[in-house]
Design a protein around this motif. Structure first.
Motif, mmCIF file in Angstrom:
data_model
loop_
_atom_site.group_PDB
_atom_site.id
_atom_site.type_symbol
_atom_site.label_atom_id
_atom_site.label_comp_id
_atom_site.label_asym_id
_atom_site.label_seq_id
_atom_site.Cartn_x
_atom_site.Cartn_y
_atom_site.Cartn_z
ATOM 1 N N GLY A 25 3.878 8.214 8.702
ATOM 2 C CA GLY A 25 4.516 7.106 8.014
ATOM 3 C C GLY A 25 3.659 5.855 7.946
ATOM 4 N N VAL A 26 2.547 5.828 8.677
ATOM 5 C CA VAL A 26 1.651 4.673 8.652
ATOM 6 C C VAL A 26 0.409 5.010 7.821
ATOM 7 C CG1 VAL A 26 0.268 3.059 10.023
ATOM 8 C CG2 VAL A 26 2.485 3.861 10.872
ATOM 9 N N GLU A 27 -0.445 5.886 8.352
ATOM 10 C CA GLU A 27 -1.606 6.311 7.561
ATOM 11 C C GLU A 27 -1.199 7.276 6.461
ATOM 12 O OE1 GLU A 27 -3.044 4.801 11.393
ATOM 13 O OE2 GLU A 27 -1.588 6.371 10.905
ATOM 14 N N TYR A 28 -0.341 8.227 6.816
ATOM 15 C CA TYR A 28 0.160 9.225 5.874
ATOM 16 C C TYR A 28 1.564 9.641 6.289
ATOM 17 C CZ TYR A 28 -4.647 10.047 4.212
ATOM 18 O OH TYR A 28 -5.904 9.902 3.679
ATOM 19 N N HIS A 29 2.270 10.271 5.337
ATOM 20 C CA HIS A 29 3.451 11.056 5.668
ATOM 21 C C HIS A 29 2.945 12.495 5.796
ATOM 22 C CE1 HIS A 29 6.210 7.782 4.841
ATOM 23 N NE2 HIS A 29 5.678 7.609 3.657
ATOM 24 N N PHE A 30 2.995 13.042 6.994
ATOM 25 C CA PHE A 30 2.496 14.396 7.231
ATOM 26 C C PHE A 30 3.611 15.405 6.975
ATOM 27 C CE2 PHE A 30 -0.085 11.512 9.794
ATOM 28 C CZ PHE A 30 -1.363 11.877 9.387
ATOM 29 N N VAL A 31 3.364 16.332 6.031
ATOM 30 C CA VAL A 31 4.393 17.287 5.637
ATOM 31 C C VAL A 31 3.835 18.709 5.662
ATOM 32 C CG1 VAL A 31 5.558 15.579 4.163
ATOM 33 C CG2 VAL A 31 3.856 17.126 3.166
ATOM 34 N N LEU A 90 0.843 -1.196 0.000
ATOM 35 C CA LEU A 90 0.000 0.000 0.000
ATOM 36 C C LEU A 90 0.874 1.240 0.000
ATOM 37 C CD1 LEU A 90 -2.770 1.436 0.340
ATOM 38 C CD2 LEU A 90 -2.411 1.260 2.807
ATOM 39 N N SER A 91 0.686 2.065 -0.999
ATOM 40 C CA SER A 91 1.418 3.326 -1.050
ATOM 41 C C SER A 91 0.929 4.252 0.061
ATOM 42 C CB SER A 91 1.208 4.008 -2.404
ATOM 43 O OG SER A 91 1.802 5.280 -2.417
ATOM 44 N N VAL A 92 1.843 4.823 0.810
ATOM 45 C CA VAL A 92 1.505 5.774 1.875
ATOM 46 C C VAL A 92 1.611 7.180 1.299
ATOM 47 C CG1 VAL A 92 2.085 6.638 4.168
ATOM 48 C CG2 VAL A 92 2.329 4.195 3.659
ATOM 49 N N SER A 93 0.502 7.874 1.263
ATOM 50 C CA SER A 93 0.458 9.205 0.676
ATOM 51 C C SER A 93 1.087 10.248 1.589
ATOM 52 C CB SER A 93 -0.991 9.604 0.388
ATOM 53 O OG SER A 93 -1.585 8.721 -0.535
ATOM 54 N N VAL A 94 1.495 11.349 0.979
ATOM 55 C CA VAL A 94 1.900 12.522 1.741
ATOM 56 C C VAL A 94 0.703 13.469 1.801
ATOM 57 C CG1 VAL A 94 4.347 12.377 1.146
ATOM 58 C CG2 VAL A 94 2.813 13.664 -0.328
ATOM 59 N N THR A 95 0.578 14.206 2.893
ATOM 60 C CA THR A 95 -0.528 15.140 3.024
ATOM 61 C C THR A 95 -0.112 16.341 3.865
ATOM 62 O OG1 THR A 95 -2.832 15.436 3.729
ATOM 63 C CG2 THR A 95 -1.470 13.974 5.074
ATOM 64 N N THR A 96 -0.777 17.448 3.587
ATOM 65 C CA THR A 96 -0.532 18.659 4.364
ATOM 66 C C THR A 96 -1.513 18.790 5.528
ATOM 67 O OG1 THR A 96 -1.966 19.941 2.882
ATOM 68 C CG2 THR A 96 0.396 19.909 2.369
ATOM 69 N N ARG A 97 -2.475 17.875 5.643
ATOM 70 C CA ARG A 97 -3.430 18.005 6.744
ATOM 71 C C ARG A 97 -2.806 17.491 8.042
ATOM 72 N NH1 ARG A 97 -5.422 13.487 8.892
ATOM 73 N NH2 ARG A 97 -6.188 11.715 7.676
ATOM 74 N N ASP A 114 3.348 22.628 4.050
ATOM 75 C CA ASP A 114 3.027 23.138 2.715
ATOM 76 C C ASP A 114 4.300 23.347 1.904
ATOM 77 O OD1 ASP A 114 0.143 23.398 2.537
ATOM 78 O OD2 ASP A 114 0.299 24.917 4.104
ATOM 79 N N GLU A 115 5.350 23.817 2.555
ATOM 80 C CA GLU A 115 6.614 24.066 1.852
ATOM 81 C C GLU A 115 7.219 22.759 1.338
ATOM 82 O OE1 GLU A 115 5.450 27.336 4.308
ATOM 83 O OE2 GLU A 115 5.837 25.232 4.876
ATOM 84 N N GLU A 116 7.175 21.719 2.148
ATOM 85 C CA GLU A 116 7.715 20.426 1.726
ATOM 86 C C GLU A 116 6.888 19.846 0.578
ATOM 87 O OE1 GLU A 116 10.028 16.822 1.703
ATOM 88 O OE2 GLU A 116 10.377 18.928 2.212
ATOM 89 N N PHE A 117 5.591 20.015 0.638
ATOM 90 C CA PHE A 117 4.728 19.523 -0.440
ATOM 91 C C PHE A 117 5.037 20.263 -1.734
ATOM 92 C CE2 PHE A 117 1.046 18.359 -2.841
ATOM 93 C CZ PHE A 117 0.582 17.171 -2.296
ATOM 94 N N ASP A 118 5.224 21.586 -1.641
ATOM 95 C CA ASP A 118 5.593 22.376 -2.820
ATOM 96 C C ASP A 118 6.870 21.839 -3.453
ATOM 97 O OD1 ASP A 118 3.421 24.045 -2.506
ATOM 98 O OD2 ASP A 118 4.546 25.607 -1.444
ATOM 99 N N ARG A 119 7.843 21.478 -2.621
ATOM 100 C CA ARG A 119 9.116 20.962 -3.130
ATOM 101 C C ARG A 119 8.914 19.638 -3.864
ATOM 102 N NH1 ARG A 119 12.848 17.336 -2.030
ATOM 103 N NH2 ARG A 119 11.786 16.562 -0.160
ATOM 104 N N LEU A 120 8.116 18.749 -3.306
ATOM 105 C CA LEU A 120 7.853 17.456 -3.938
ATOM 106 C C LEU A 120 7.201 17.639 -5.307
ATOM 107 C CD1 LEU A 120 6.521 15.474 -0.829
ATOM 108 C CD2 LEU A 120 8.756 15.196 -1.935
ATOM 109 N N VAL A 121 6.252 18.567 -5.393
ATOM 110 C CA VAL A 121 5.582 18.834 -6.664
ATOM 111 C C VAL A 121 6.581 19.404 -7.667
ATOM 112 C CG1 VAL A 121 3.844 20.250 -7.823
ATOM 113 C CG2 VAL A 121 3.305 19.156 -5.634
ATOM 114 N N ALA A 122 7.359 20.391 -7.237
ATOM 115 C CA ALA A 122 8.309 21.051 -8.126
ATOM 116 C C ALA A 122 9.353 20.082 -8.670
ATOM 117 C CB ALA A 122 8.996 22.211 -7.398
#
Length: 198
Positions: free
Chosen positions: A61-67, A45-52, A69-77
């Motif tokens: 790391g279990v339900e989600y990787h909690f990150v 099961l892929s564990v998603s990253v989320t800003t919530r 907004d800045e870290e999420f921006d970096r992943l997208v970029a």
């Protein structure tokens, strides 16, 4: 209930090792995924990253990787997300590399994502098999969402508005499963995932 894949499901896919499970919020996706992982831990099961923010009882790391907004921006970029979408004011995304590595290694992979993300996976990985998890009825979906007790009335209202849009997109998926029984849904998903090559 029997599963009837639509005729436009890719006949050339070597297998249905990449299953994308989507459906409206509150339909029971997380419950189904937990049961599948309990019964078949070899399903990755892929564990998603989320800003919530984490909900009570959730672990990074279990339900989600909690990150942030800045870290999420970096992943997208940096193109590190296979898909990402905004949902109820937060962003969610699937890290690309682990999915590609697991598929290359022959592992069955399960993605639990929202509609926008499912559409992006369809574009990026056409062999993915998209499964729509539907509620038994609209009233039952409303009951499940309001019974959580974890969100404000405004968040619930937004989720219900989004759910109407998501339900209208059911025809975009290869198969629809109605979640009247978690056990039955898991059986159908596993049958798809471990079906002989076609």
């Amino acid at each position: 209930m029997p599963v009837e894949p639509r005729n436009d499901a890719s006949p050339t896919s070597p297998s249905k090792r990449l299953i994308v499970l989507s459906g409206p919020s509150g339909v029971g996706k997380s419950t189904v995924v937990k049961e599948i992982r309990r019964r078949h831990p070899e399903v990755w099961l892929s564990v998603s990253v989320t800003t919530r923010a984490p909900r009570p009882g959730e672990t990074d790391g279990v339900e989600y990787h909690f990150v942030s907004d800045e870290e999420f921006d970096r992943l997208v970029a940096e193109g590190q997300l296979l898909e990402w979408a905004e949902f109820s004011g937060n962003r969610y995304g699937t890290p690309r590399r682990p999915v590609v590595e697991r598929l290359a290694g022959g592992d069955p992979v399960l993605l639990e994502i929202e509609l926008q993300g499912a559409r992006q996976v369809r574009e990026n990985m056409p062999d993915a098999y998209l499964v729509f998890l539907a509620p038994p009825s609209w009233d039952e979906l409303v009951r499940r969402l309001t019974g959580r007790g974890t969100e404000s009335p405004e968040v619930i209202r937004r989720r219900l508005d989004t759910a109407r849009v998501e339900l209208a997109a059911e025809k975009e998926f290869d198969t629809t499963l109605v979640n009247t029984s978690v056990r039955d849904v898991c059986d159908e998903l596993l049958a798809l995932m471990f079906a002989p090559s076609v």
